[in-house]
Design a protein around this motif. Structure first.
Motif, PDB file in Angstrom:
ATOM      1  N   PHE A   1      -9.172   7.006  -1.191  1.00 17.36           N
ATOM      2  CA  PHE A   1      -8.691   8.080  -0.558  1.00 17.36           C
ATOM      3  C   PHE A   1      -9.549   9.323  -1.287  1.00 17.36           C
ATOM      4  CE2 PHE A   1      -6.068   5.909   1.924  1.00 17.36           C
ATOM      5  CZ  PHE A   1      -5.508   6.742   3.147  1.00 17.36           C
ATOM      6  N   SER A   2     -10.089   9.248  -2.512  1.00 21.39           N
ATOM      7  CA  SER A   2     -10.552  10.392  -3.083  1.00 21.39           C
ATOM      8  C   SER A   2     -11.742  10.680  -2.388  1.00 21.39           C
ATOM      9  CB  SER A   2     -10.676   9.921  -4.624  1.00 21.39           C
ATOM     10  OG  SER A   2     -11.836   9.412  -4.759  1.00 21.39           O
TER      11      SER A   2
ATOM     12  N   GLN B   1       1.465  11.809   3.514  1.00 25.25           N
ATOM     13  CA  GLN B   1       1.805  12.984   3.881  1.00 25.25           C
ATOM     14  C   GLN B   1       1.979  13.703   2.579  1.00 25.25           C
ATOM     15  OE1 GLN B   1       5.303  13.208   6.147  1.00 25.25           O
ATOM     16  NE2 GLN B   1       4.738  15.271   6.990  1.00 25.25           N
ATOM     17  N   GLU B   2       2.600  13.285   1.620  1.00 20.81           N
ATOM     18  CA  GLU B   2       2.855  13.867   0.332  1.00 20.81           C
ATOM     19  C   GLU B   2       1.380  13.950  -0.476  1.00 20.81           C
ATOM     20  OE1 GLU B   2       5.432  11.540  -2.064  1.00 20.81           O
ATOM     21  OE2 GLU B   2       5.099  12.713  -3.990  1.00 20.81           O
ATOM     22  N   TYR B   3       0.746  13.007  -0.411  1.00 19.28           N
ATOM     23  CA  TYR B   3      -0.737  13.013  -1.104  1.00 19.28           C
ATOM     24  C   TYR B   3      -1.671  14.096  -0.722  1.00 19.28           C
ATOM     25  CZ  TYR B   3      -5.203  11.304  -2.039  1.00 19.28           C
ATOM     26  OH  TYR B   3      -6.530  11.340  -2.763  1.00 19.28           O
ATOM     27  N   PHE B   4      -1.733  14.348   0.753  1.00 16.68           N
ATOM     28  CA  PHE B   4      -2.493  15.379   1.103  1.00 16.68           C
ATOM     29  C   PHE B   4      -1.873  16.710   1.021  1.00 16.68           C
ATOM     30  CE2 PHE B   4      -4.737  12.038   4.004  1.00 16.68           C
ATOM     31  CZ  PHE B   4      -5.985  12.377   3.092  1.00 16.68           C
TER      32      PHE B   4
ATOM     33  N   GLY C   1       0.606  -1.298   0.135  1.00 14.08           N
ATOM     34  CA  GLY C   1       0.010   0.069   0.072  1.00 14.08           C
ATOM     35  C   GLY C   1       0.728   1.148   0.146  1.00 14.08           C
ATOM     36  N   SER C   2       0.509   2.174  -0.972  1.00 19.43           N
ATOM     37  CA  SER C   2       1.155   3.637  -1.090  1.00 19.43           C
ATOM     38  C   SER C   2       0.273   4.446  -1.838  1.00 19.43           C
ATOM     39  CB  SER C   2       2.550   3.107  -1.816  1.00 19.43           C
ATOM     40  OG  SER C   2       3.099   4.509  -1.989  1.00 19.43           O
ATOM     41  N   LEU C   3       0.407   5.688  -1.368  1.00 15.92           N
ATOM     42  CA  LEU C   3      -0.379   6.757  -2.362  1.00 15.92           C
ATOM     43  C   LEU C   3       0.704   7.718  -2.853  1.00 15.92           C
ATOM     44  CD1 LEU C   3      -2.419   8.018   0.612  1.00 15.92           C
ATOM     45  CD2 LEU C   3      -3.297   6.738  -1.377  1.00 15.92           C
TER      46      LEU C   3
END
Length: 353
Positions: A255-256, A295-298, A214-216
């Motif tokens: 997550f969307s 963290q990077e995603y948001f 799992g990764s975003l």
């Protein structure tokens, strides 16, 4: 006996795990919130980790019960029995006598369910019982001084729900909850593997895929792993190799929904608080905070600072530990009523001054 000398017990009643903290002892219990019952005698067979190890490996006479699912108490009797058995298992029933109890619950738990859980604590000898929302305790556990007149956005991504709250001046100003969290991610992974590989996998396998792949965010040297399940056509055991990019796409789609809810919350945020949020950003707690790249995603979407709680998994009970001092201070000031509760509180059982 002074209230400062009484035992303080805090319980984090999460969908995935139950944690218990006892003053002067620390965290004394941290196990999955699942129970196994004998269908014939209707008696409890296993609790916590012992019950979790039985998932997918039981016969027809054993049923698995999750008392709190998707942030809602689905079996109140089982939830009450779970609390009793946890402390009997730890041989700590005597610690309840004249104690002060804090129950940290998902935000979707109703007032009726809160009262029923409080009654369990009172029946076991507690002097005072308080109920607070997990997201509020998680904020305190993450190191946020919520008593300051500053706005913070806190995301508590647990097992059953993601709770999003704007907190300022000691309490929750606005909050939303969505049933998109750890268990939902697992179900989406199961659906994807069934659709793409014609394999049915179990809950534990899906959870392991989430943890391992799992990764975003796209990482250098994306990895893969073998998963084993049952072929939906032949019914025979089958293996498939799943790539991390596939799981990343599944998680981003999930997550969307969380992102959309944050946007909705921000649109209803008072302007002064919105200015604080630009500076203070988001704090992410719960097991979902450990997903790689979150963290990077948001940060890329909202262009605000994003902080991952240092104790994401135990943050709620750590916050409850700090909250003990606040409770004692207010009891001394007479802020609470004679039963220890704020007389006019409608949503939480205690409110900040």
């Amino acid at each position: 006996m002074n209230r400062e000398d009484r035992t303080y017990i805090a319980l984090d009643l999460g969908t995935s795990n139950i944690l218990a903290y006892v003053s002067k002892q620390g965290i004394v219990y941290n196990e999955p919130s699942i129970m196994a019952y004998d269908n014939i005698s209707n008696s409890l067979v296993a609790l916590g980790q012992d019950a979790y190890d039985m998932i997918g490996k039981t016969h027809d006479n054993i049923r698995m019960v999750v008392p709190i699912k998707d942030g809602v108490i689905t079996d109140l009797d089982a939830a009450q029995e779970m609390l009793q058995n946890i402390f009997e298992k730890l041989k700590m029933v005597g610690d309840w006598k004249n104690s002060i109890i804090l129950l940290a619950c998902p935000s979707e738990v109703t007032e009726l369910e809160r009262d029923a859980l409080k009654q369990v604590a009172y029946d076991m000898g507690a002097e005072l019982v308080f109920v607070e929302e997990e997201v509020k305790m998680a904020a305190i556990g993450a190191g946020i001084n919520i008593e300051l007149p500053k706005g913070y956005v806190v995301l508590d991504i647990g097992g059953g729900t993601t709770d999003i709250a704007i907190i300022a001046s000691g309490d929750i100003i606005l909050s939303r909850s969505i049933k998109v969290a750890g268990n939902y991610f697992d179900e989406e992974i199961k659906k994807y593997i069934r659709s793409e590989y014609n394999i049915t996998i179990g809950d534990k396998t899906a959870e392991n895929v989430k943890k391992d792949l799992g990764s975003l965010a796209k990482n250098k040297g994306d990895s893969s792993m073998s998963v084993f399940g049952r072929d939906i056509i032949s019914g025979l055991p089958k293996e498939a190799v799943v790539e991390s990019e596939e799981i990343r796409n599944v998680l981003i789609n999930s997550f969307s929904k969380i992102t959309d809810l944050i946007i909705e919350l921000m649109e209803n945020t008072p302007p002064e608080l919105a200015g604080d949020i630009v500076k203070n950003g988001f704090t992410i707690c719960g097991g979902g905070a450990l997903i790689n790249g979150i963290q990077e995603y948001f940060n890329q979407i909202f262009s605000v600072p994003v902080v991952i709680s240092a104790n994401a998994l135990t943050g709620v009970v750590e916050g409850a530990k700090i909250f003990e001092k606040m409770i004692l201070k207010r009891l001394e000031s007479g802020y609470y009523g004679k039963n220890g509760e704020f007389a006019k509180a409608k949503h939480n059982s205690s409110k900040y001054i």
